[in-house]
Design a protein around this motif. Structure first.
Motif, PDB file in Angstrom:
ATOM      1  N   ASP A 214       6.740  33.286-121.043  1.00 41.00           N
ATOM      2  CA  ASP A 214       5.926  34.479-121.269  1.00 41.00           C
ATOM      3  C   ASP A 214       4.457  34.053-121.257  1.00 41.00           C
ATOM      4  O   ASP A 214       4.147  32.870-121.398  1.00 41.00           O
ATOM      5  CB  ASP A 214       6.319  35.026-122.649  1.00 41.00           C
ATOM      6  CG  ASP A 214       5.695  36.370-122.962  1.00 41.00           C
ATOM      7  OD1 ASP A 214       5.150  37.011-122.051  1.00 41.00           O
ATOM      8  OD2 ASP A 214       5.749  36.781-124.143  1.00 41.00           O
ATOM      9  N   GLY A 228       1.895  41.814-126.477  1.00 44.23           N
ATOM     10  CA  GLY A 228       3.352  41.737-126.401  1.00 44.23           C
ATOM     11  C   GLY A 228       3.803  40.818-125.272  1.00 44.23           C
ATOM     12  O   GLY A 228       4.926  40.330-125.251  1.00 44.23           O
ATOM     13  N   ARG A 289      16.333  40.846-130.221  1.00 44.02           N
ATOM     14  CA  ARG A 289      16.402  41.783-129.089  1.00 44.02           C
ATOM     15  C   ARG A 289      15.943  41.058-127.838  1.00 44.02           C
ATOM     16  O   ARG A 289      15.440  39.946-127.907  1.00 44.02           O
ATOM     17  CB  ARG A 289      15.468  42.947-129.386  1.00 44.02           C
ATOM     18  CG  ARG A 289      14.138  42.393-129.964  1.00 44.02           C
ATOM     19  CD  ARG A 289      12.930  43.061-129.571  1.00 44.02           C
ATOM     20  NE  ARG A 289      11.759  42.381-130.099  1.00 44.02           N
ATOM     21  CZ  ARG A 289      11.009  41.546-129.421  1.00 44.02           C
ATOM     22  NH1 ARG A 289      11.307  41.260-128.163  1.00 44.02           N
ATOM     23  NH2 ARG A 289       9.954  40.965-129.964  1.00 44.02           N
ATOM     24  N   ASP A 292      10.235  41.385-123.876  1.00 43.73           N
ATOM     25  CA  ASP A 292       9.504  42.246-122.946  1.00 43.73           C
ATOM     26  C   ASP A 292       8.153  41.591-122.720  1.00 43.73           C
ATOM     27  O   ASP A 292       7.355  41.515-123.656  1.00 43.73           O
ATOM     28  CB  ASP A 292       9.333  43.639-123.554  1.00 43.73           C
ATOM     29  CG  ASP A 292       8.791  44.641-122.538  1.00 43.73           C
ATOM     30  OD1 ASP A 292       8.347  44.206-121.458  1.00 43.73           O
ATOM     31  OD2 ASP A 292       8.813  45.850-122.830  1.00 43.73           O
ATOM     32  N   GLU A 294      10.026  39.327-120.677  1.00 46.12           N
ATOM     33  CA  GLU A 294      10.967  38.305-120.193  1.00 46.12           C
ATOM     34  C   GLU A 294      12.195  38.911-119.495  1.00 46.12           C
ATOM     35  O   GLU A 294      12.752  38.340-118.554  1.00 46.12           O
ATOM     36  CB  GLU A 294      11.448  37.435-121.360  1.00 46.12           C
ATOM     37  CG  GLU A 294      10.394  36.525-121.937  1.00 46.12           C
ATOM     38  CD  GLU A 294       9.672  37.138-123.124  1.00 46.12           C
ATOM     39  OE1 GLU A 294       9.467  38.371-123.125  1.00 46.12           O
ATOM     40  OE2 GLU A 294       9.302  36.393-124.046  1.00 46.12           O
TER      41      GLU A 294
HETATM   42  N1  GLY Z   1       7.258  38.909-124.922  1.00 42.15           N
HETATM   43  C1  GLY Z   1       7.429  38.633-126.265  1.00 42.15           C
HETATM   44  C2  GLY Z   1       8.487  39.368-126.940  1.00 42.15           C
HETATM   45  O1  GLY Z   1       9.247  40.094-126.353  1.00 42.15           O
HETATM   46  O2  GLY Z   1       8.595  39.203-128.144  1.00 42.15           O
END
Ligand code: GLY
Ligand code: AMP
Length: 426
Positions: A214, A228, A289, A292, A294
């Motif tokens: 990420d 994020g 979870r 996002d 990824e």
């Molecule tokens: N991209 C980091 C997350 O989903 O926590």
């Protein structure tokens, strides 16, 4: 089979896209979904946090599998509620989701079970925090974290004492993150390369997803505040077989086993945020979870049926499911609104979207978008994900970066260095 997917981000569009390819699935509902999911699913206007309304919808509609995208409903106990009504749902129960819901719980759990992570202390008042910070126990930079979900913004890296004091004041006195400021974590700053290690588990068996990297900082060269995630590539350039085995043995397996022993069986996605330090991989955080962004490059590489993996977790027979992955590389670049991760404007018209949808090899996943009278508008901080999967990382990223300038809206920006190998953080 009818599937209900909860959430509305790029992650959920990617999951819906992959679920729509499943041979088991006849119909998909997304609550609330986005303009991207609209093409493959029925969007249902229910908030991911309105658990009673989701339960009612799933019961009435005869949903065979509910997949929960974001962490908030999981930490609120959506899985417990669905299971009580005998509805099949993918994700951890509330007491297992605490691994993400409380950073303090996660750190203490790791300490109890000798799972490698950085040194830390829990403080309960500004006074206690400032004493700890000036005691010399932690050298600067030091990491200060609010306990609880703060939409990825409750982690502050402080270079010196004045900044640390200011941060403590904001979190614990001014309550910038509300109740998440009741207790605070002071953590050792870990140096190294950051890797997201993500598995699907049924509480006993873990199936690793392909590795990803990420890019959390908002600007090129990892500058600016954390977001994020501004883009991701798969595989991660920093994970080889030896490291992969080490992470499974020293982190993933003990986490799942020890949780089970503590009466917190963890089913669903276990996402381990790792720092590859000189002393080996250490856990930065757990999420309960999919990641996002990824998920976007991961779904592009998944060749087998995602629903088999999800059901294997729900029905606790994952050992019978094999995941098949493409050997290609994949990537995702996030297009964001001016101002993100701070305040930003919504409702700006997006141009060029129709043209790029037809480019061979390009997959667009929507995130913060809205469709109205034939036009697509911005509706969030992270707006669109431009993704591709080619034989090499260079081919993948070239394809994505050739496509990005064809899309435009006022103030849009994206990082121009996704997939470029990074030096260690200093
Ligand atoms: N991209 C980091 C997350 O989903 O926590
Ligand atoms: P978290 O939400 O706990 O993963 O923190 C968000 C980001 O802050 C991580 O992805 C890291 O980039 C950074 N971070 C968190 N904890 C640490 C730490 N102890 N040392 C260095 N960086 C950290």
């Amino acid at each position: 089979m009818k599937v209900l997917l909860i959430g509305s981000g790029g992650r959920e569009h990617a999951l819906a896209w992959k679920i729509s390819q499943s041979l088991h699935v006849k119909k998909i509902f997304c609550s609330p979904g986005n303009p991207g999911t609209m093409a493959i699913a029925d969007n249902v206007d229910i908030s991911p946090e309105d658990i009673p309304a989701l339960l009612e919808f799933a019961s009435k509609e005869g949903i065979d599998l509910t997949v929960v995208g974001p962490e908030v409903p999981l930490t609120l106990g959506i899985v417990d509620e669905f299971e009580r009504m005998k509805l099949k749902v993918f994700g951890p129960k509330k007491n297992a989701a605490e691994l993400e819901g409380s950073k303090i719980f996660a750190k203490q759990f790791m300490k109890r079970h000798k799972i490698p992570t950085g040194d830390f202390e829990v403080v309960e008042s500004p006074d206690q925090a400032n004493k700890m910070l000036s005691s010399g126990r932690f050298s600067f930079p030091v990491v200060i974290k609010a306990d609880g979900l703060a939409a990825g913004k409750g982690v502050i890296i402080c270079k010196n004492m004045p900044l640390a004091e200011k941060t403590i004041n904001e979190i614990m006195t001014e309550r910038k993150f509300g109740e998440a400021g009741n207790r605070v974590l002071i953590e050792e700053f870990l140096r190294g390369k950051e890797v997201s290690f993500i598995v699907i588990t049924d509480g006993a068996v873990a199936v690793p997803l392909v590795t990803t990297m990420d890019h959390k900082a908002v600007y090129d060269g990892d500058k600016g505040p954390n977001t994020g995630g501004m883009g991701a590539i798969s595989p991660s350039p920093y994970t080889d077989r030896r490291l992969f085995d080490e992470v499974m043995q020293t982190i993933v397996t003990p986490t799942i086993t020890r949780l089970l022993e503590e009466g917190r069986k963890f089913k669903g996605v276990l996402y381990v945020g790792l720092m590859l330090t000189d002393q080996g991989p250490k856990v930065l955080e757990y999420n309960c979870r999919f990641g996002d962004p990824e998920t976007q490059p991961q779904m592009l590489r998944l060749e087998s049926d995602l629903v088999d993996l999800l059901m294997g977790s729900v029905e606790e027979n994952l050992s019978r499911v094999k995941a098949k992955w493409s050997h290609k590389t994949s990537g995702c670049v996030v297009i964001a609104s001016d101002g993100y991760p701070g305040p930003y404007q919504k409702g700006l018209v997006i141009k060029g979207l129709k043209n790029v949808m037809d480019i061979p090899g390009i997959t667009i996943f929507h995130a913060g978008t809205k469709f109205q009278e034939g036009e697509t508008y911005t509706n969030g901080g992270r707006v669109l994900n431009v993704c591709a999967s080619e034989n090499t990382l260079t081919e993948t990223m070239t394809k994505i970066y050739e496509t990005l300038p064809l899309i435009s809206f006022e103030g849009m920006f994206y990082r121009s260095d996704i997939g470029v190998k990074k030096e260690e953080n200093k």
